[in-house]
Design a protein around this motif. Structure first.
Motif, PDB file in Angstrom:
ATOM      1  N   HIS B 114       0.832  -1.198   0.000  1.00  0.00           N
ATOM      2  CA  HIS B 114       0.000   0.000   0.000  1.00  0.00           C
ATOM      3  C   HIS B 114       0.869   1.251   0.000  1.00  0.00           C
ATOM      4  O   HIS B 114       0.634   2.185  -0.755  1.00  0.00           O
ATOM      5  CB  HIS B 114      -0.912  -0.009   1.216  1.00  0.00           C
ATOM      6  CG  HIS B 114      -1.794   1.189   1.307  1.00  0.00           C
ATOM      7  ND1 HIS B 114      -2.930   1.332   0.540  1.00  0.00           N
ATOM      8  CD2 HIS B 114      -1.684   2.326   2.055  1.00  0.00           C
ATOM      9  CE1 HIS B 114      -3.488   2.494   0.812  1.00  0.00           C
ATOM     10  NE2 HIS B 114      -2.752   3.121   1.733  1.00  0.00           N
ATOM     11  N   PHE B 115       1.913   1.264   0.831  1.00  0.00           N
ATOM     12  CA  PHE B 115       2.785   2.440   0.880  1.00  0.00           C
ATOM     13  C   PHE B 115       3.518   2.640  -0.430  1.00  0.00           C
ATOM     14  O   PHE B 115       3.755   3.754  -0.872  1.00  0.00           O
ATOM     15  CB  PHE B 115       3.805   2.295   2.016  1.00  0.00           C
ATOM     16  CG  PHE B 115       3.203   2.610   3.354  1.00  0.00           C
ATOM     17  CD1 PHE B 115       2.338   3.694   3.504  1.00  0.00           C
ATOM     18  CD2 PHE B 115       3.462   1.814   4.457  1.00  0.00           C
ATOM     19  CE1 PHE B 115       1.768   3.986   4.733  1.00  0.00           C
ATOM     20  CE2 PHE B 115       2.892   2.091   5.683  1.00  0.00           C
ATOM     21  CZ  PHE B 115       2.047   3.179   5.825  1.00  0.00           C
ATOM     22  N   GLN B 116       3.878   1.551  -1.068  1.00  0.00           N
ATOM     23  CA  GLN B 116       4.732   1.657  -2.237  1.00  0.00           C
ATOM     24  C   GLN B 116       3.954   1.969  -3.500  1.00  0.00           C
ATOM     25  O   GLN B 116       4.352   2.772  -4.304  1.00  0.00           O
ATOM     26  CB  GLN B 116       5.463   0.335  -2.429  1.00  0.00           C
ATOM     27  CG  GLN B 116       6.935   0.536  -2.544  1.00  0.00           C
ATOM     28  CD  GLN B 116       7.633  -0.781  -2.269  1.00  0.00           C
ATOM     29  OE1 GLN B 116       7.067  -1.718  -1.728  1.00  0.00           O
ATOM     30  NE2 GLN B 116       8.874  -0.840  -2.667  1.00  0.00           N
TER      31      GLN B 116
END
Ligand SMILES: Nc1ncnc2c1ncn2[C@@H]1O[C@H](COP(=O)(O)OP(=O)(O)OP(=O)(O)O)[C@@H](O)[C@H]1O
Ligand SMILES: [Mg+2]
Lengths: 526, 311
Positions: B114-116
């Motif tokens: 999700h962060f990436q």
């Protein structure tokens, strides 16, 4: 003079420097001090015998020497220098080879594979090289191993031979034998004794643990006695040499059991006359197939009357275990029949046979007879889990279970910190007592004993034999399988000899029984 | 239904069976290795997922599938290392730790993804295949089996490698002893903890590569939770196959075929609810368990930590 005595005389003048020495070694386990400031020196050229009651701490000392345990206090010296032994691998590298009391082989591997175990992992097993080395050892030392047999299918006696071969394969400087004779035949014991003499003649140091004082005296140079974890005495070669066997025995028994421990020899057989009665156990033409390289049971028939003890003599591995297991229902018979009180039990499983009063005390106490991690209290009820009054409506009743356990532990003199102790933590002799207590409880009518006193100390042996006699006295039919002729002669009313799966004959236990049994054994084997 | 037996259908069925079967094969072989050494490796699902994520990220940024597989191996091995430390060295309960690791890795990879990548699911280029001369010309089997990325051949070759290790090397004996009677191995001079640790980490490597295969070759992208029970199927395969690597291969192909039925039937234009077809592998598990499960003889010390000198 015995060979040991000759060697003792030759060396008495020049005591050697110890290869390995334990100094003031202490090892504690929860609730027990297994070794309490023990000193032990292993000198080259010497068979050092370790004696002591069950639970005296002998195996713990061996565990320390072989890298399985590290002492809590004290020091180990190797070649005079302080040295920790941190793992079994380290012990092997230091030249300490061990035959453990409980078989340490992988049951699913073949004998050859077990012997190879420990070779560099990236190599392919060198079976040809192994066979050559093993042949050299077995030939020169009179051992016999079948390299292709699956280890778990061998009798414990045969497995013990494999372990001895393994220890010899490793070129050890120090060889430890923890009750290595307990499963051997008299001939095997003599051979092992001769082997020890040859090894020490080459400068090895041997530790030999046994419960048989005769063996200690015949093969040992030096005798140390342990009692309740403490070393209570040591008889050096000079002294041992000066004593005759009777005097040495007396001194050792005094050390082991304190004053008044009495004579360790078997009691004389007292012939009994049994009132004629219908047989309680009948075995008819029983046949069990053995499997690859294993002796089965072939066409065995006999009857045992109420109160009678029928002994089964024979060299270990001649189908005794298979016979016992077939009677107990643990092994499927391919032909023949087993009858309790005239009623066939062939279609009964183990549980149903137990309820019918048929009980079996296995010689394989650790893996087959008990669940090592369960407390003693549950092991005492292992075959009756779920039964009233110890369980009700599927729930355990701890009070009933505990009362039952407390009573049996007391009655059978089980030495344990508590009834909650996992049974695997007990010494060999005390495990046997638990088994005995369990199998004899509630409605036993026929009891099959397989080597009931193997690995027990003198006092426990006598107590067990007394119990077997008492059981028969209550009208129970007893089948007593043993490799010790003395035991059979002391207890049995009749003795059957088993050889290669067949009954070579049954003789009444009278004057000439020993001779005739011996003849049957030899005649059938050679 | 008349289109069922066309070449296109069969090719896509076999192709799909292999694509779906390779991760199962690697997981099954890995689990078999751990179990042989006496470790019930429930964390293998987590190892696959870690391999899938790390493998995808490595391949995505380096544009090299091989670096992707190396990353997958490293990801799986890292999770395996934790498992080995906790269960083999410190003797914690293998089932509890295995489940915890799987859940932890599921959460962690979803979070990192999700962060990436936010809500995007970038794709990798399709894998280039290495056709095997002659064999790849065969009808049906040729394109499905012999015109694939080399990792497919490598995974199948692992079957022979593992069989060789088990039957022909001292390592094979060590592994079996560690699972059946660890004390005997210890007194023979081989460290049980080291042997089992090595087995668990090798399992992590295989599972990680299997996960990377799912992401990089099977799907071409990473989606959180994408392994979807493949590791658990690997456990089932290992249990059914006991010590026999060839059986793992057979099982993996059967399961792979069930999984690929969906697509294959769509190609053939047959409309069966996909749910029914997705049930197939699990129905197959139960059938096989009922038929062969009785003769189960797992390593005697499976799941039990080894403590030297304990009674
Ligand atoms: N690993 C262990 N954990 C807990 N207690 C132990 C352990 N090993 C030994 N003991 C205890 O230490 C004592 C000594 O046991 P040990 O096995 O050394 O006796 P032994 O002299 O070999 O007896 P035997 O003749 O019956 O084999 C016993 O009370 C035993 O219960
Ligand atoms: Mg002992």
């Amino acid at each position: 003079m015995t060979p040991a005595a000759t060697a003792r005389a030759a060396r008495a003048a020049a005591p050697a420097v110890p290869l390995v020495e334990l100094v003031e070694v202490t090892k504690r386990f929860p609730g027990v001090v297994a070794n309490d400031r023990v000193d032990l020196a292993l000198r080259p050229g010497e068979v050092h015998v370790l004696l002591g009651e069950n639970g005296a701490g002998k195996s713990t000392l061996i565990g320390i020497l072989s890298g399985l345990q590290e002492p809590d206090e004290g020091e180990i010296r190797v070649d005079g220098r302080p040295q920790r032994i941190t793992s079994p691998r380290h012990a092997l590298a230091l030249g300490i080879g061990t035959v453990f009391q409980h078989v340490m082989l992988v049951p699913t591997l073949t004998v050859a594979e077990n012997l190879i175990l420990g070779a560099p992992w990236w190599r392919r097993p060198d079976k040809a090289g192994l066979a050559a080395k093993v042949a050299a050892i077995t030939d020169s030392f009179g051992l016999a191993v079948d390299l292709e047999a699956v280890t778990g299918e061998l009798s414990l006696g045969e497995q013990q031979q494999v372990e001895i071969v393994r220890a010899l394969l490793r070129d050890s400087r120090v060889l430890i034998l923890d009750e290595a004779t307990s499963m051997l035949t008299p001939k095997g014991i003599d051979e092992l004794g001769a082997l020890m003499r040859r090894l020490v003649a080459r400068g090895l140091a041997v530790i030999f643990i046994t419960h048989k004082l005769g063996e200690a005296f015949r093969f040992g140079d030096r005798i140390s006695v342990l009692r309740l974890g403490r070393k209570v005495g040591e008889i050096p070669p000079e002294r041992l040499n000066a004593l005759d066997e009777a005097a040495a025995t007396e001194e050792i028994v005094r050390l082991m059991f304190g004053a008044g421990a009495g004579d360790p020899d078997a009691e004389p057989h007292v012939a009994r006359t049994l009132a004629p009665a219908a047989p309680l156990l009948s075995v008819r033409n029983l046949t069990v197939s053995g499997g690859a390289g294993i002796v089965g049971v072939e066409d065995v028939s006999f009857d045992i009357a109420p109160g009678e003890i029928l002994g089964i003599a024979g060299i270990d591995g001649n189908g005794q275990k298979q016979l016992a297991e077939a009677i107990a229902g643990q092994r499927v018979a391919s032909a023949g029949s087993v009858l309790v009180d005239g009623k066939p039990v062939d279609h009964f499983d183990v549980g149903a046979r137990t309820r019918a009063g048929l009980r079996y005390l296995t010689d394989d106490r650790l893996s087959e007879g008990t669940v090592g991690t369960f407390p003693i209290s549950l092991n005492l009820l292992l075959k009756r889990i779920g039964a009233a009054p110890y369980w009700s409506g599927g729930l355990e009743r701890p009070g009933e279970i505990a009362t039952h356990a407390e009573e049996l532990v007391k009655r059978y003199d089980v030495r344990t910190p508590s009834i909650e102790t996992p049974i695997g933590k007990l010494s060999g002799g005390n495990i046997q007592k638990v088994l005995l207590a369990r199998e004899l409880a509630d409605g036993a009518r026929v009891v099959v004993f397989n080597k009931p006193t193997y690995g027990l100390d003198v006092q426990n042996i006598r107590a067990s034999r007394r119990r077997i006699r008492d059981i028969a006295g209550q009208g129970i039919a007893v089948l007593l399988i043993s490799t010790e002729l003395d035991e059979l002669i002391e207890l049995s009313d009749r003795i059957a000899v088993m050889a290669r799966g067949r009954l070579a004959g049954i003789v009444g236990n009278d004057e000439g029984a020993r001779l005739r049994v011996g003849e049957l054994m030899i005649g059938a084997v050679s | 239904m008349q289109g069922l037996l066309t070449d296109a259908f069969l090719t896509s069925l076999v192709f799909g069976a292999i694509s779906a079967g390779i991760p199962l094969l690697l997981a099954g072989l890995g689990e078999q290795l751990s179990e042989k050494a006496g470790v019930l490796n429930i964390g293998i699902e987590g190892m696959m997922l870690a391999g899938a994520y790390v493998g995808f990220v490595a391949a995505f940024y380096s544009s090299s599938l091989w670096l992707g597989f190396a990353g997958g191996a490293a990801g799986g091995a890292a999770v395996a290392l934790v498992m080995a430390l906790l269960c083999v060295r410190h003797g914690l309960n293998q089932i509890v730790v295995g489940i915890a690791l799987t859940l932890g890795v599921e959460g962690l990879t979803a979070l990192l993804h999700h962060f990436q990548f936010g809500r995007t699911y970038p794709r990798l280029d399709a894998a280039t295949s290495l056709p095997i001369p002659v064999l790849s010309e065969l009808p049906i089997l040729g394109p499905a089996l012999f015109d694939r990325h080399p990792i497919v051949y490598g995974a199948i070759a692992m079957v022979a490698v593992m069989a060789f290790v088990y039957r022909r090397t001292n390592l094979g004996l060590d592994l079996q002893a560690a699972g059946d009677q660890p004390a005997a191995l210890d007194v023979a001079g081989v460290d049980v903890v080291t042997t089992r640790t090595a087995a668990v980490i090798a399992t992590g490597v295989m599972a990680g590569v299997g996960g990377a295969f799912m992401a990089n070759i099977g799907a071409g992208l990473f989606i959180p939770f994408m392994t979807g029970g493949a590791g658990f199927i690997g456990i089932v395969l290992a249990m059914l196959a006991r010590g026999r690597p060839l059986w793992v291969l057979a099982g993996a192909l059967i399961f792979g075929a069930c999984l690929s039925m969906t697509t294959a039937l769509q190609v053939a234009g047959v409309n069966i609810p996909t749910d029914v077809i997705q049930m197939l592998p699990f129905a197959a598990v139960m059938a096989v368990l009922v038929i062969f499960g009785r003769r189960a003889s797992l390593p005697a010390a499976l799941g039990l930590p080894y403590v030297r000198g304990a009674r």
